[in-house]
Design a protein around this motif. Sequence first.
Motif, short mmCIF file in Angstrom:
data_model
loop_
_atom_site.label_atom_id
_atom_site.label_comp_id
_atom_site.label_asym_id
_atom_site.label_seq_id
_atom_site.Cartn_x
_atom_site.Cartn_y
_atom_site.Cartn_z
N UNK A 171 0.86 -1.18 0.00
CA UNK A 171 0.00 0.00 0.00
C UNK A 171 0.89 1.23 0.00
N UNK A 172 0.71 2.06 -1.03
CA UNK A 172 1.57 3.24 -1.15
C UNK A 172 0.74 4.49 -1.34
N UNK A 173 1.11 5.54 -0.65
CA UNK A 173 0.59 6.89 -0.90
C UNK A 173 1.79 7.83 -0.88
N UNK A 174 1.90 8.62 -1.95
CA UNK A 174 3.10 9.45 -2.09
C UNK A 174 2.76 10.75 -2.80
N UNK A 175 3.72 11.64 -2.83
CA UNK A 175 3.60 12.90 -3.54
C UNK A 175 4.86 13.11 -4.36
N UNK A 176 4.67 13.57 -5.63
CA UNK A 176 5.80 13.84 -6.51
C UNK A 176 5.85 15.32 -6.87
N UNK A 177 7.05 15.81 -7.01
CA UNK A 177 7.28 17.21 -7.39
C UNK A 177 8.13 17.22 -8.66
N UNK A 230 13.93 19.90 -11.54
CA UNK A 230 14.04 19.32 -10.20
C UNK A 230 12.98 18.25 -10.05
N UNK A 231 13.37 17.12 -9.44
CA UNK A 231 12.45 16.02 -9.22
C UNK A 231 12.46 15.68 -7.73
N UNK A 232 11.28 15.56 -7.12
CA UNK A 232 11.17 15.21 -5.71
C UNK A 232 10.10 14.15 -5.50
N UNK A 233 10.29 13.34 -4.42
CA UNK A 233 9.34 12.26 -4.13
C UNK A 233 9.31 12.03 -2.62
N UNK A 234 8.14 11.79 -2.08
CA UNK A 234 7.98 11.53 -0.65
C UNK A 234 6.89 10.48 -0.44
N UNK A 235 7.23 9.41 0.37
CA UNK A 235 6.28 8.35 0.69
C UNK A 235 5.66 8.62 2.06
N UNK A 236 4.32 8.60 2.10
CA UNK A 236 3.62 8.86 3.37
C UNK A 236 3.57 7.62 4.27
N UNK A 237 3.55 6.42 3.71
CA UNK A 237 3.46 5.18 4.50
C UNK A 237 4.78 4.43 4.34
#
Length: 457
Positions: free
Chosen positions: A132-138, A312-319
Amino acid sequence: MQINKGVINMLFISIVGLFSTVSFSQQLDPVLTELINKGLNKSQTVNIKAIEAQQAKLDQRLAKSVFIPKVTFNGSFTRLNDDITFGEDTQNLLVATQKLVIKEALQIPFNAPFPGEIPLKDTPNLQDKNILKTSVDLDWVLFSGFEATIAIKASKHKESSLKYLGMAEKDKLALKIIEAYDKLALVYASEKVLNTSEKYLDEQAFYVKKAIENGLATPIGRKKIELAQQQLAGKKLEFEHNKTLLIEVLFQLTGESRENLRMLRPELETFSLNSNSNVEKRNEIKALEEAEQATIYKSKMEKSHFIPKVAVKGHYEFIEDYLSLLDPKWYVGVGIKWNVFDGNQSNLKAQKSKLESEIYRERIEEAEEMIDLSIVKAEQTYQSTLQNSKIVEKEIELATDTYEMVNKQFKNDLASINEVLDALTNLEKANFKLQESYFDQRRAVTEMLHAKGTLKY
């Protein structure tokens, strides 16, 4: 019965009085101006050009939006057929290593057996089968290789081109409305001539009737008068048809109600024009020039494909619990994209856009030549209409004097009724020619002003 010369002269003065000379630089008839405004608001073609200009403006905003960071939220659930684990040898190695670490912590000799009462931790999976993944990309473009900047400039010129095309369509529509309005004025002016001719025929019919009663004329004369009256009735019917048609044309062009259009009583006016008036660049030329610039920038934009782009590339995983042992919780990076060779596509597209700009340049030169020719033609037509008006005025004077003379001769049995009717027809034709001359003059003036780019409405 004698027709007074003063009556005929008053008729001539009243007709000529309809065409008082004014300057075209002054405002048009307020009613005509209102009709033009309504026509411009109604025109689908003008509205389409305005919408297309708005689309070009949105293209500029789209190009600018390249530099705005894009943020994307993601969510997914994946179930694998089984957990992903280490191989058996690797798991045994990890367990043995764990025992050594515990022995060392408890100060148990290396070769001593491992105490069974001490629990060991299971080797973690590389990846659990339920993910199960929830993330945000920039994603953030820092430098587009000038591609976005050039695209903005190209869109601005495209917007300007479409705006000028819209203004050119407005000019064309205004010319149509002015022409239809002038034709309606010509029709109403013709009606006045027909009414006057009808009055003359009624007077002649009355005279012939009395003459027949007194034995001074034959019934043939009365029949000729009746024929002339029928011919006049046919002209009146033609007038009604022309009026109905022109009202319908104005209705289609402006959307004004037919009832209001039937109430209009436009009058023709002759226009004086300064032949030395300045020539302004036509909207059609401006539109072509802006389109030419747009294609030039489009060519530059194609060439900019070879300039490196920075983002610029960014990524963050909430779980974090569902991440594999190799997955990072977050990361940020800067990247460069450099298109070194694209199969020569960009170069070919740039050449194609350059050729397109050369086509616009040829169209500009062709349009300028045609406009110069139309200006010369309109000026010559205007001068011809001025001269023609003077000639027709003399024709009216001659036709008036001729009719008066023949009418007197007829009263004294020195001329036939045919000669009287012919003289009356010549007078009627001369009056029509004068009105048509003023109509042609107005057409020449409007065409000249349009050709010079100085038509105001």
